[in-house]
Design a protein around this motif. Structure first.
Motif, PDB file in Angstrom:
ATOM      1  N   SER A 239       0.833  -1.205   0.000  1.00 38.50           N
ATOM      2  CA  SER A 239       0.000   0.000   0.000  1.00 38.50           C
ATOM      3  C   SER A 239       0.867   1.255   0.000  1.00 38.50           C
ATOM      4  O   SER A 239       0.468   2.293  -0.524  1.00 38.50           O
ATOM      5  CB  SER A 239      -0.935  -0.011   1.216  1.00 38.50           C
ATOM      6  OG  SER A 239      -0.202  -0.244   2.408  1.00 38.50           O
ATOM      7  N   ALA A 240       2.076   1.158   0.577  1.00 40.60           N
ATOM      8  CA  ALA A 240       2.983   2.312   0.590  1.00 40.60           C
ATOM      9  C   ALA A 240       3.373   2.707  -0.830  1.00 40.60           C
ATOM     10  O   ALA A 240       3.438   3.894  -1.162  1.00 40.60           O
ATOM     11  CB  ALA A 240       4.227   1.993   1.411  1.00 40.60           C
ATOM     12  N   VAL A 241       3.618   1.727  -1.680  1.00 33.51           N
ATOM     13  CA  VAL A 241       3.996   2.004  -3.069  1.00 33.51           C
ATOM     14  C   VAL A 241       2.803   2.561  -3.833  1.00 33.51           C
ATOM     15  O   VAL A 241       2.941   3.502  -4.621  1.00 33.51           O
ATOM     16  CB  VAL A 241       4.541   0.735  -3.751  1.00 33.51           C
ATOM     17  CG1 VAL A 241       4.766   0.971  -5.241  1.00 33.51           C
ATOM     18  CG2 VAL A 241       5.823   0.287  -3.084  1.00 33.51           C
ATOM     19  N   VAL A 242       1.627   2.008  -3.593  1.00 34.64           N
ATOM     20  CA  VAL A 242       0.416   2.490  -4.263  1.00 34.64           C
ATOM     21  C   VAL A 242       0.204   3.969  -3.945  1.00 34.64           C
ATOM     22  O   VAL A 242      -0.133   4.775  -4.818  1.00 34.64           O
ATOM     23  CB  VAL A 242      -0.818   1.663  -3.847  1.00 34.64           C
ATOM     24  CG1 VAL A 242      -2.095   2.268  -4.438  1.00 34.64           C
ATOM     25  CG2 VAL A 242      -0.659   0.211  -4.295  1.00 34.64           C
ATOM     26  N   ARG A 243       0.420   4.339  -2.683  1.00 30.29           N
ATOM     27  CA  ARG A 243       0.232   5.745  -2.282  1.00 30.29           C
ATOM     28  C   ARG A 243       1.312   6.651  -2.863  1.00 30.29           C
ATOM     29  O   ARG A 243       1.054   7.799  -3.200  1.00 30.29           O
ATOM     30  CB  ARG A 243       0.236   5.865  -0.750  1.00 30.29           C
ATOM     31  CG  ARG A 243      -0.981   5.267  -0.064  1.00 30.29           C
ATOM     32  CD  ARG A 243      -1.037   5.676   1.405  1.00 30.29           C
ATOM     33  NE  ARG A 243       0.167   5.271   2.140  1.00 30.29           N
ATOM     34  CZ  ARG A 243       0.285   4.127   2.811  1.00 30.29           C
ATOM     35  NH1 ARG A 243      -0.727   3.264   2.833  1.00 30.29           N
ATOM     36  NH2 ARG A 243       1.396   3.848   3.454  1.00 30.29           N
ATOM     37  N   ALA A 244       2.525   6.136  -2.987  1.00 33.20           N
ATOM     38  CA  ALA A 244       3.656   6.978  -3.395  1.00 33.20           C
ATOM     39  C   ALA A 244       3.691   7.281  -4.887  1.00 33.20           C
ATOM     40  O   ALA A 244       4.127   8.351  -5.302  1.00 33.20           O
ATOM     41  CB  ALA A 244       4.967   6.316  -2.978  1.00 33.20           C
ATOM     42  N   LEU A 245       3.217   6.344  -5.705  1.00 33.41           N
ATOM     43  CA  LEU A 245       3.326   6.522  -7.151  1.00 33.41           C
ATOM     44  C   LEU A 245       2.080   7.181  -7.732  1.00 33.41           C
ATOM     45  O   LEU A 245       0.970   6.963  -7.257  1.00 33.41           O
ATOM     46  CB  LEU A 245       3.535   5.166  -7.838  1.00 33.41           C
ATOM     47  CG  LEU A 245       4.758   4.338  -7.410  1.00 33.41           C
ATOM     48  CD1 LEU A 245       4.886   3.092  -8.277  1.00 33.41           C
ATOM     49  CD2 LEU A 245       6.033   5.163  -7.466  1.00 33.41           C
ATOM     50  N   SER A 246       2.296   7.959  -8.774  1.00 30.05           N
ATOM     51  CA  SER A 246       1.168   8.546  -9.494  1.00 30.05           C
ATOM     52  C   SER A 246       0.468   7.447 -10.297  1.00 30.05           C
ATOM     53  O   SER A 246       0.967   6.324 -10.405  1.00 30.05           O
ATOM     54  CB  SER A 246       1.655   9.645 -10.440  1.00 30.05           C
ATOM     55  OG  SER A 246       2.383   9.074 -11.524  1.00 30.05           O
ATOM     56  N   HIS A 247      -0.659   7.782 -10.879  1.00 29.48           N
ATOM     57  CA  HIS A 247      -1.412   6.807 -11.669  1.00 29.48           C
ATOM     58  C   HIS A 247      -0.551   6.234 -12.795  1.00 29.48           C
ATOM     59  O   HIS A 247      -0.485   5.015 -12.981  1.00 29.48           O
ATOM     60  CB  HIS A 247      -2.669   7.475 -12.245  1.00 29.48           C
ATOM     61  CG  HIS A 247      -3.541   6.538 -13.019  1.00 29.48           C
ATOM     62  ND1 HIS A 247      -4.567   5.821 -12.441  1.00 29.48           N
ATOM     63  CD2 HIS A 247      -3.526   6.179 -14.341  1.00 29.48           C
ATOM     64  CE1 HIS A 247      -5.154   5.067 -13.363  1.00 29.48           C
ATOM     65  NE2 HIS A 247      -4.546   5.275 -14.526  1.00 29.48           N
ATOM     66  N   SER A 248       0.119   7.104 -13.535  1.00 32.83           N
ATOM     67  CA  SER A 248       0.938   6.654 -14.671  1.00 32.83           C
ATOM     68  C   SER A 248       2.151   5.869 -14.212  1.00 32.83           C
ATOM     69  O   SER A 248       2.549   4.882 -14.851  1.00 32.83           O
ATOM     70  CB  SER A 248       1.387   7.860 -15.501  1.00 32.83           C
ATOM     71  OG  SER A 248       0.270   8.541 -16.042  1.00 32.83           O
ATOM     72  N   GLU A 249       2.763   6.298 -13.113  1.00 30.42           N
ATOM     73  CA  GLU A 249       3.919   5.580 -12.575  1.00 30.42           C
ATOM     74  C   GLU A 249       3.512   4.187 -12.096  1.00 30.42           C
ATOM     75  O   GLU A 249       4.226   3.204 -12.327  1.00 30.42           O
ATOM     76  CB  GLU A 249       4.536   6.370 -11.430  1.00 30.42           C
ATOM     77  CG  GLU A 249       5.209   7.651 -11.870  1.00 30.42           C
ATOM     78  CD  GLU A 249       5.532   8.577 -10.713  1.00 30.42           C
ATOM     79  OE1 GLU A 249       6.303   9.535 -10.911  1.00 30.42           O
ATOM     80  OE2 GLU A 249       5.004   8.354  -9.593  1.00 30.42           O
ATOM     81  N   LEU A 250       2.371   4.119 -11.441  1.00 26.05           N
ATOM     82  CA  LEU A 250       1.867   2.847 -10.939  1.00 26.05           C
ATOM     83  C   LEU A 250       1.589   1.887 -12.089  1.00 26.05           C
ATOM     84  O   LEU A 250       1.921   0.698 -12.035  1.00 26.05           O
ATOM     85  CB  LEU A 250       0.598   3.090 -10.120  1.00 26.05           C
ATOM     86  CG  LEU A 250       0.035   1.922  -9.309  1.00 26.05           C
ATOM     87  CD1 LEU A 250       1.072   1.382  -8.332  1.00 26.05           C
ATOM     88  CD2 LEU A 250      -1.210   2.370  -8.553  1.00 26.05           C
ATOM     89  N   GLN A 251       1.015   2.422 -13.152  1.00 29.29           N
ATOM     90  CA  GLN A 251       0.727   1.593 -14.319  1.00 29.29           C
ATOM     91  C   GLN A 251       2.015   1.068 -14.941  1.00 29.29           C
ATOM     92  O   GLN A 251       2.108  -0.114 -15.287  1.00 29.29           O
ATOM     93  CB  GLN A 251      -0.063   2.391 -15.348  1.00 29.29           C
ATOM     94  CG  GLN A 251      -0.449   1.576 -16.577  1.00 29.29           C
ATOM     95  CD  GLN A 251      -1.368   2.336 -17.523  1.00 29.29           C
ATOM     96  OE1 GLN A 251      -2.076   3.246 -17.105  1.00 29.29           O
ATOM     97  NE2 GLN A 251      -1.346   1.969 -18.782  1.00 29.29           N
ATOM     98  N   ALA A 252       3.017   1.922 -15.070  1.00 29.32           N
ATOM     99  CA  ALA A 252       4.292   1.501 -15.649  1.00 29.32           C
ATOM    100  C   ALA A 252       4.966   0.436 -14.790  1.00 29.32           C
ATOM    101  O   ALA A 252       5.500  -0.551 -15.306  1.00 29.32           O
ATOM    102  CB  ALA A 252       5.215   2.709 -15.813  1.00 29.32           C
TER     103      ALA A 252
END
Length: 200
Positions: A43-56
């Protein structure tokens, strides 16, 4: 269950059933499982990354899941037991580098959209550095950095030639086997050679 942000991204890339969110403040993002690998993300990574970053980032791990990378890595770890043989150590290192570059290629649409993945990696590295300071433990596999990955994501014009790398690996393997057989044959002839020298 997924958080709303992760659920949106998972739906976009059609991976709703293959992503597992871990409720943790540690920077976790990796692919795990032998027969049907899944993507695990904290969940920490999900919160830290933007939508596009998370998708990549998720697309990067999707590649590892598609090719069943965890099973391959088990073989690599087994081969690493023979790391005293220089060619084996070099081959395992090269394989890991090529696997990460291939995953980056999928995540960046053939390296045409590199910014989101690069910024995701930078954020993950920053999170890991903070984690190391707090617990002296770095836990993410996603942000394992190699020189080749940095070159590709920073706009380097020279793309890795996979065929050339594969040819090099095959040549090295053939050379290693010939060397092993040659050494074996020479070792078996040593007693006879020693007896001949002694007799002379």
């Amino acid at each position: 269950s997924h958080s709303q942000r992760l659920a949106q991204v998972a739906k976009q890339v059609n991976l709703e059933k293959n992503i597992i969110e871990i409720n943790s403040d540690q920077p976790l993002l990796f692919c795990h499982g032998f027969w049907q690998p899944k993507i695990y993300i904290s969940s920490a990574v999900v919160r830290a990354l933007s939508h596009s970053e998370l998708q990549a980032a998720i697309l990067h791990e999707q590649y590892h899941a598609q090719v069943k990378e965890p099973a391959r890595l088990l073989l690599i770890k087994f081969m690493s037991a023979f790391a005293l043989i220089p060619v084996i150590a070099g081959l395992t290192k090269k394989y890991l580098s090529l696997a990460e570059i291939a995953a980056d290629e999928l995540a960046t649409n053939n390296f045409t959209e590199k910014n989101h993945l690069a910024s995701a990696m930078a954020k993950m590295l920053d999170m890991e550095e903070q984690q190391v300071v707090r617990t002296e433990l770095a836990v993410s596999y996603f942000s394992q950095i190699t020189e080749d990955r940095v070159s590709m994501l920073s706009g380097h014009t020279v793309r890795p030639t996979v065929r050339k790398e594969i040819a090099s690996i095959i040549t090295s393997l053939i050379g290693a086997w010939f060397m092993v057989f040659w050494l074996g044959a020479n070792l078996s002839n040593q007693p006879a050679s020693a007896q001949k020298v002694f007799t002379n």
